[in-house]
Design an enzyme around this catalytic site. Structure first.
Site, PDB file in Angstrom:
ATOM      1  CD  GLU A 116      -2.864  -1.400   0.211  1.00  0.00           C
ATOM      2  OE1 GLU A 116      -2.878  -0.580  -0.731  1.00  0.00           O
ATOM      3  OE2 GLU A 116      -3.619  -2.382   0.273  1.00  0.00           O
ATOM      4  CG  HIS A 140      -4.422  -0.170   5.740  1.00  0.00           C
ATOM      5  ND1 HIS A 140      -5.789  -0.033   5.669  1.00  0.00           N
ATOM      6  CD2 HIS A 140      -4.151  -1.375   5.176  1.00  0.00           C
ATOM      7  CE1 HIS A 140      -6.306  -1.100   5.084  1.00  0.00           C
ATOM      8  NE2 HIS A 140      -5.336  -1.932   4.786  1.00  0.00           N
ATOM      9  CG  HIS A 142      -7.162  -5.380   7.747  1.00  0.00           C
ATOM     10  ND1 HIS A 142      -6.628  -6.523   7.175  1.00  0.00           N
ATOM     11  CD2 HIS A 142      -6.886  -4.378   6.882  1.00  0.00           C
ATOM     12  CE1 HIS A 142      -6.062  -6.220   6.019  1.00  0.00           C
ATOM     13  NE2 HIS A 142      -6.180  -4.919   5.824  1.00  0.00           N
ATOM     14  CD  GLU A 170     -15.534  13.050  24.880  1.00  0.00           C
ATOM     15  OE1 GLU A 170     -14.364  12.776  24.610  1.00  0.00           O
ATOM     16  OE2 GLU A 170     -15.915  13.393  26.014  1.00  0.00           O
ATOM     17  CG  HIS A 211      -9.367  -3.647   2.781  1.00  0.00           C
ATOM     18  ND1 HIS A 211      -8.691  -3.848   1.593  1.00  0.00           N
ATOM     19  CD2 HIS A 211      -8.399  -3.651   3.739  1.00  0.00           C
ATOM     20  CE1 HIS A 211      -7.399  -4.002   1.836  1.00  0.00           C
ATOM     21  NE2 HIS A 211      -7.197  -3.873   3.127  1.00  0.00           N
TER      22      HIS A 211
HETATM   23  P1  13P Z   1       1.099  -5.455   3.101  1.00  0.00           P
HETATM   24  O1  13P Z   1       1.517  -6.702   3.835  1.00  0.00           O
HETATM   25  O2  13P Z   1       1.682  -5.405   1.709  1.00  0.00           O
HETATM   26  O3  13P Z   1       1.383  -4.218   3.906  1.00  0.00           O
HETATM   27  O4  13P Z   1      -0.479  -5.535   2.875  1.00  0.00           O
HETATM   28  C1  13P Z   1      -1.357  -5.658   3.949  1.00  0.00           C
HETATM   29  C2  13P Z   1      -2.681  -5.006   3.708  1.00  0.00           C
HETATM   30  O5  13P Z   1      -3.404  -4.753   4.641  1.00  0.00           O
HETATM   31  C3  13P Z   1      -3.075  -4.682   2.308  1.00  0.00           C
HETATM   32  O6  13P Z   1      -4.196  -3.837   2.294  1.00  0.00           O
HETATM   33 ZN    ZN Z   2      -5.388  -3.949   4.135  1.00  0.00          ZN
END
Ligand code: 13P
Ligand code: ZN
Length: 271
Positions: A116, A140, A142, A170, A211
Site C-alpha cells: 500500500e 492502515h 483491519h 465525542e 476491508h
Molecule cells: P502489506 O503486507 O503489503 O502491507 O499488505 C497488507 C494489507 O493490509 C493490504 O491492504
Molecule cells: Zn489492508
C-alpha cells in the site's frame, strides 16, 4: 545514534504493537508509515546504507521529494514488529522527483515496503498540504467493527459520518470534518490510492469498504486515537443496532456539542 534507540522508532513500534493487541492486524493485515523530521534523519544518517537501488513508487509525489519514511514491510506481521523490527520495517528515501524510493535501513531478510506504499505516500502528500506540514503518520488497519459496518450502508461519507457522530458523543469533536469511504476496490494499487487521496484531502480518515480503514495524524497518538475512536463508535453502533435503536444523538445535540467544544462540524453532514 542507534536507530532502534530513537524516539520515533520506539513510538512506531509501540503503535504497531498496540494495533496488534487490539486485534486489528491478523496475519500481515495493515501497514504503517511515519515521515521523519529533518533532525531525526540527521541523528541517524551515519547508520543509513546507500547500496540499494532506486525502485518506482508506482505514483508521483513531488511534494515529498527528498523525504524519509519509516514504513512496514509487505507481508510482514504486526505481531512480529516488536520482536524483530529490523526484519519487518524499512526506512526509505524518496528521490528528488518524487517518483522512486530506495531502502536506507531495515528489511534485513529481504522484501519490500508495504504493497500500500502508493496509498501511504499519496495520503502523506495530500495531508501534508491539508495540515500545513503537520501530518506525519498514515495508518492502515483491519478493525472488525468498522469493516462490518460497511456491509450495512451505502458507501457514502454523509451516511457513515452521521452514524459515527451519533454512536459516541465525542466522535463529532474528534473528527468534525467527517470520515470518507471508498467502495470496494482492489487493494495495493494506484487506483485505490488515488480514490483514497481524493477523500483524505477533506477527511482525516477514509474507510475502505469490506476491508478496513486509513487514518492520518500529526503523531502516533493522534493517528492511533482516530482509528480507535472510529472503531469503537462502529462497535457501539452495531451493538445498539442489533438490539434496536430507539433514541439517538440529534442534529440539535450535535450543534450544541460543537459550540461547547469550539469545533465546526461539516455543514454538509448536518440535516
Ligand atoms: P502489506 O503486507 O503489503 O502491507 O499488505 C497488507 C494489507 O493490509 C493490504 O491492504
Ligand atoms: Zn489492508
Amino acid at each position: 545514534m542507534k536507530i532502534l534507540d530513537t524516539k520515533f522508532m520506539k513510538g512506531f513500534i509501540k503503535m504497531a504493537d498496540d494495533g496488534y493487541q487490539m486485534g486489528w492486524h491478523e496475519r500481515n493485515g495493515g501497514n504503517l508509515s511515519y515521515r521523519l523530521k529533518p533532525e531525526e534523519v540527521e541523528d541517524i544518517r551515519q547508520r543509513l546504507n546507500d547500496n540499494q537501488t532506486w525502485q518506482p513508487i508506482g505514483t508521483t509525489v513531488p511534494g515529498l521529494a527528498g523525504e524519509f519514511f519509516l514504513v512496514t514491510g509487505s507481508g510482514k506481521y504486526f505481531r512480529n514488529i516488536k520482536v524483530d523490527p529490523e526484519a519487518c520495517l524499512a526506512i526509505i528515501e524518496i528521490d528528488d522527483k518524487g517518483e522512486n524510493y530506495r531502502i536506507r535501513w531495515g528489511l534485513v531478510e529481504g522484501g519490500r515496503p508495504t504493497s500500500e506504499l502508493p496509498t501511504h505516500l499519496l495520503n502523506h502528500a495530500v495531508r501534508f498540504r491539508a495540515t500545513g506540514g503537520k501530518c506525519r503518520v498514515i495508518y492502515h488497519a483491519h478493525p472488525a467493527n468498522i469493516t462490518a459496518l460497511t456491509y450495512t450502508i451505502k458507501p457514502d461519507a454523509k451516511t457513515l459520518t452521521r452514524i459515527l457522530w451519533q454512536s459516541e458523543t465525542e466522535c463529532a469533536v474528534v473528527f468534525p470534518e467527517g470520515i470518507g469511504i471508498v467502495p470496494w476496490m482492489v487493494p495495493g494499487g494506484t487506483e485505490i490510492a488515488e480514490a483514497t487521496a481524493r477523500l483524505i484531502k477533506h477527511y482525516p480518515a477514509v474507510v475502505w469498504s469490506y476491508h478496513g480503514a486509513f487514518a492520518s495524524g500529526s503523531s502516533f497518538d493522534e493517528a492511533f486515537g482516530l482509528m480507535h475512536t472510529i472503531e469503537k463508535a462502529a462497535e457501539i453502533y452495531l451493538k445498539a443496532k442489533s438490539v434496536g435503536i430507539v433514541n439517538t444523538i440529534t442534529d440539535d445535540n450535535l450543534r450544541v456539542l460543537a459550540k461547547a467544544f469550539g469545533v465546526t462540524l461539516n455543514p454538509a453532514f448536518l440535516d
